[in-house]
Design a protein around this motif. Structure first.
Motif, PDB file in Angstrom:
ATOM      1  N   GLY A   1       0.811  -1.099  -0.217  1.00  0.00           N
ATOM      2  CA  GLY A   1       0.103  -0.156  -0.164  1.00  0.00           C
ATOM      3  C   GLY A   1       0.834   1.232   0.062  1.00  0.00           C
ATOM      4  N   LYS A   2       2.064   1.177  -0.406  1.00  0.00           N
ATOM      5  CA  LYS A   2       2.949   2.256  -0.576  1.00  0.00           C
ATOM      6  C   LYS A   2       2.193   3.551  -1.174  1.00  0.00           C
ATOM      7  CE  LYS A   2       6.551   0.256  -2.303  1.00  0.00           C
ATOM      8  NZ  LYS A   2       6.040  -1.197  -2.547  1.00  0.00           N
ATOM      9  N   GLY A   3       1.730   3.249  -2.318  1.00  0.00           N
ATOM     10  CA  GLY A   3       1.350   4.396  -3.162  1.00  0.00           C
ATOM     11  C   GLY A   3       0.070   5.116  -2.423  1.00  0.00           C
ATOM     12  N   THR A   4      -0.866   4.382  -1.849  1.00  0.00           N
ATOM     13  CA  THR A   4      -1.966   5.025  -1.387  1.00  0.00           C
ATOM     14  C   THR A   4      -1.311   5.716   0.113  1.00  0.00           C
ATOM     15  OG1 THR A   4      -3.182   2.868  -1.819  1.00  0.00           O
ATOM     16  CG2 THR A   4      -4.243   4.353  -0.288  1.00  0.00           C
ATOM     17  N   VAL A   5      -0.363   4.953   0.856  1.00  0.00           N
ATOM     18  CA  VAL A   5      -0.189   5.627   2.007  1.00  0.00           C
ATOM     19  C   VAL A   5       0.732   6.851   1.749  1.00  0.00           C
ATOM     20  CG1 VAL A   5       1.807   5.533   3.896  1.00  0.00           C
ATOM     21  CG2 VAL A   5       0.092   3.723   3.354  1.00  0.00           C
ATOM     22  N   CYS A   6       1.577   7.134   0.692  1.00  0.00           N
ATOM     23  CA  CYS A   6       2.284   8.318   0.007  1.00  0.00           C
ATOM     24  C   CYS A   6       1.255   9.495  -0.171  1.00  0.00           C
ATOM     25  CB  CYS A   6       3.156   7.841  -1.136  1.00  0.00           C
ATOM     26  SG  CYS A   6       4.855   7.255  -0.709  1.00  0.00           S
ATOM     27  N   ARG A   7       0.452   9.255  -1.075  1.00  0.00           N
ATOM     28  CA  ARG A   7      -0.775   9.815  -1.313  1.00  0.00           C
ATOM     29  C   ARG A   7      -1.240  10.528  -0.277  1.00  0.00           C
ATOM     30  NH1 ARG A   7      -1.401   6.593  -5.425  1.00  0.00           N
ATOM     31  NH2 ARG A   7      -3.169   5.728  -4.789  1.00  0.00           N
ATOM     32  N   ALA A   8      -1.742   9.975   0.696  1.00  0.00           N
ATOM     33  CA  ALA A   8      -2.454  10.311   1.827  1.00  0.00           C
ATOM     34  C   ALA A   8      -1.521  11.374   2.947  1.00  0.00           C
ATOM     35  CB  ALA A   8      -3.014   9.218   2.721  1.00  0.00           C
ATOM     36  N   LEU A   9      -0.149  10.820   2.885  1.00  0.00           N
ATOM     37  CA  LEU A   9       0.715  11.596   3.648  1.00  0.00           C
ATOM     38  C   LEU A   9       0.850  12.809   2.958  1.00  0.00           C
ATOM     39  CD1 LEU A   9       2.958  11.737   5.784  1.00  0.00           C
ATOM     40  CD2 LEU A   9       4.393  10.692   4.252  1.00  0.00           C
ATOM     41  N   LEU A  10       0.925  12.951   1.747  1.00  0.00           N
ATOM     42  CA  LEU A  10       1.517  14.283   0.979  1.00  0.00           C
ATOM     43  C   LEU A  10       0.064  15.288   1.238  1.00  0.00           C
ATOM     44  CD1 LEU A  10       3.214  13.025  -2.167  1.00  0.00           C
ATOM     45  CD2 LEU A  10       4.209  14.152  -0.108  1.00  0.00           C
ATOM     46  N   GLU A  11      -1.121  14.508   1.143  1.00  0.00           N
ATOM     47  CA  GLU A  11      -2.291  15.385   1.250  1.00  0.00           C
ATOM     48  C   GLU A  11      -2.341  16.001   2.753  1.00  0.00           C
ATOM     49  OE1 GLU A  11      -6.241  13.749   0.501  1.00  0.00           O
ATOM     50  OE2 GLU A  11      -5.340  13.179  -1.474  1.00  0.00           O
ATOM     51  N   LYS A  12      -1.922  15.241   3.757  1.00  0.00           N
ATOM     52  CA  LYS A  12      -1.897  15.423   5.156  1.00  0.00           C
ATOM     53  C   LYS A  12      -0.917  16.523   5.718  1.00  0.00           C
ATOM     54  CE  LYS A  12      -4.256  13.877   9.230  1.00  0.00           C
ATOM     55  NZ  LYS A  12      -3.967  12.653   9.975  1.00  0.00           N
ATOM     56  N   GLN A  13       0.196  16.231   5.090  1.00  0.00           N
ATOM     57  CA  GLN A  13       1.455  17.014   5.593  1.00  0.00           C
ATOM     58  C   GLN A  13       2.077  17.953   4.446  1.00  0.00           C
ATOM     59  OE1 GLN A  13       3.505  15.374   8.711  1.00  0.00           O
ATOM     60  NE2 GLN A  13       5.642  16.350   8.179  1.00  0.00           N
ATOM     61  N   PRO A  14       2.100  19.207   4.347  1.00  0.00           N
ATOM     62  CA  PRO A  14       2.771  19.944   3.508  1.00  0.00           C
ATOM     63  C   PRO A  14       4.145  20.017   3.430  1.00  0.00           C
ATOM     64  CG  PRO A  14       1.573  21.410   4.989  1.00  0.00           C
ATOM     65  CD  PRO A  14       1.504  19.905   5.580  1.00  0.00           C
TER      66      PRO A  14
END
Lengths: 197, 197
Positions: free
Chosen positions: A10-23
Motif C-alpha cells: 500500500g505504498k502508493g496509497t499511503v504516500c498520497r495520503a501523507l502528502l495530502e495531510k502534511q505540506p
C-alpha cells in the motif's frame, strides 16, 4: 525519507495520503524502463524512459540510486532531490529495498521506512485483488516480497499498514521524531554552536 | 525512555502532562539524599533516604544508575523499572545526563531525550522565577546547565520545550516512532520469525 515494502503493502496509497495531510514534502518521481500501467501518466507516476536513455542517466551520474526489479530498471533522479532539500523540503522516495540501502549509503542521514501489510494473507489478497496484473506477475511479486522482507531488519523503522490513516499518522510521528535528532536540530543561537558543545 | 535536561527546562511539568495524556507509562521514582523541597512527598516525588541508606543501595546493586548532582546523590531503583517492563509498560526516567548515559550503557535500547528550553534567556527566567531556591543555588544550577548541554549530542533526541502541549506531542511521536524499530516490533506470525529473516 525512503518508503519501501513489498508490492501490495500500500505504498502508493499511503504516500498520497501523507502528502495530502502534511505540506512541505517533496515526492520524488522515479525514472523507469517499465511500460506504463493503465492510468499512469508520464512525469506524474514515473518518468517513462527507454533502456538506452536510462543507461545514459546511469553513466552521467544523474541517478541517486537505481535497481532492477522484475527485469525493469528504476532510478531516482538526483537533481530534483537535491533541489528540494536545498529549498528546505522533506523528500520522500518510494523505492525498492535495494535502492533504499543505496540511498542510506550515500546519505547516512536518510531515514528508511519499511511498510508492511498486517499479515501474509492480506498481502496475497491485495496483490490478487488489484486486477491489473497477470497470475504470473502476481507469483513473481510474491516471490520478490519474500526477498524484500529479508531487508526489513536493515531498515530504520517498520510501519504496519493496517489502516491508511494509522500508517500516515505513524509516518508523521517518525518525521517529527527524526527532526529532533541532535545532528538535524536547529537550536536558538543563545545556546552557542552545537558542534562546539 | 530517559528524559534529561537542565533545571528549568520543565522536565517535571512535561512528565506529568505526558503521563496524563498517555496511559501505560510507568514513571520511575528516584531515591535521593537531598532534602525535600516544600510540597515534595516521600514516595511520590522521590524516595528521600539518608546517605548511609543510599550507599547500601549502591553496594547491593539495587540502583540502575546513580549520580551526584550539587553534592546530593540521586539514583534509580532497578526493581521497579524491571517490574514495569515485565508488565509491558513503557518506563520513563527523569534523571540527569550522567545517569542517562549509564542507563544507555546497560540498556542500549533505552531512548535518551534531552529537554531544552527555547533559549538561554528563558532558562534563566525559569530558574529565577521558581522562587524556591537561593541566588547561590540558581548560580550553581546555571553552571551545571552548561555542563549538561555538553552531553546533548550524545542523546538520541532533543525536544525544545516552547509549550508544554507541543513538547508532550513530540515525546508521544518519539515513543510511537521508537515502537516501530525493527528490533522492538511485534509482527504477525505469518511473516515468520524476524530473526530468521
Amino acid at each position: 525519507m525512503v518508503l519501501s515494502g513489498p508490492s501490495g503493502a500500500g505504498k502508493g496509497t499511503v504516500c498520497r495520503a501523507l502528502l495530502e495531510k502534511q505540506p512541505g514534502i517533496h515526492l520524488s518521481i522515479s525514472a523507469t524502463t517499465r511500460k506504463p500501467r493503465a492510468g499512469e501518466v508520464d512525469g506524474v507516476n514515473y518518468f517513462f524512459v527507454s533502456r538506452e536513455k536510462f543507461q545514459q542517466m546511469v553513466d552521467a551520474g544523474e541517478l541517486l540510486e537505481w535497481a532492477e526489479v522484475y527485469g525493469n530498471y528504476y532510478g531516482t533522479p538526483l537533481k530534483a532531490v537535491k533541489d528540494a532539500l536545498a529549498r528546505g523540503e522533506d523528500v520522500l522516495l518510494e523505492i525498492d529495498v535495494q535502492g533504499g540501502l543505496q540511498v542510506k549509503k550515500k546519505f547516512p542521514s536518510a531515514v528508511l521506512v519499511f511498510l508492511l501489510p498486517p499479515s501474509r494473507a492480506v498481502l496475497v489478497e491485495r496483490l490478487t485483488g488489484r486486477g491489473t496484473d497477470s497470475a504470473e506477475e502476481i507469483q513473481r511479486r510474491l516471490h520478490w516480497a519474500n526477498t524484500e522482507l529479508g531487508f526489513l531488519k536493515r531498515y530504520d523503522y517498520v510501519v504496519i499498514n493496517r489502516q491508511v490513516e494509522e500508517a500516515v499518522a505513524t509516518l508523521q510521528a517518525i518525521i517529527l521524531a527524526e527532526k529532533c535528532r541532535p545532528q538535524r536540530l536547529k537550536i536558538d543561537k543563545s545556546w552557542g554552536n552545537l558542534s562546539d558543545l
